[in-house]
Design an enzyme around this catalytic site. Sequence first.
Site, mmCIF file in Angstrom:
data_model
loop_
_atom_site.group_PDB
_atom_site.id
_atom_site.type_symbol
_atom_site.label_atom_id
_atom_site.label_comp_id
_atom_site.label_asym_id
_atom_site.label_seq_id
_atom_site.Cartn_x
_atom_site.Cartn_y
_atom_site.Cartn_z
ATOM 1 N N VAL A 38 -3.527 30.608 -16.307
ATOM 2 C CA VAL A 38 -3.457 31.801 -15.467
ATOM 3 C C VAL A 38 -1.989 32.183 -15.335
ATOM 4 C CG1 VAL A 38 -5.591 31.386 -14.180
ATOM 5 C CG2 VAL A 38 -3.436 30.463 -13.323
ATOM 6 N N SER A 39 -1.749 33.426 -14.945
ATOM 7 C CA SER A 39 -0.384 33.935 -14.899
ATOM 8 C C SER A 39 0.346 33.636 -13.589
ATOM 9 C CB SER A 39 -0.376 35.453 -15.112
ATOM 10 O OG SER A 39 -0.896 35.761 -16.375
#
Length: 111
Positions: A38-39
């Site tokens: 995930v970012s």
Amino acid sequence: MPDERTAGGQRRYDLTKLRPNAFHAGTVARKTLAYARVSRHDQKADLERQVKMLEMFCSANGWSFEILSDLGSEMNYHKRGLRNLLERLVAGDVDRLVLTHTDRLLRFGAE
């Protein structure tokens, strides 16, 4: 080393020509690696969902597997899990790579 292009424009390389010593009888069994990313930190719950989905999928297929995960931008090659994954792919230690979606690895246009 020349590559071959698929009808969809993907490049394909013959690993036996790139690394001939890595492909001979009696090699160590290669692993299934599953990668989740995930970012941002506020997406940690999504990372946990990805990991759980990968675990269920690999288990359902009867594969012995290892999960690698990262928290960081898809445009960054310096994430620990991604670097580990790339090193193992190049070394020929990986039999299959499992992702929840292709953009979890890297986005198109990354260096």
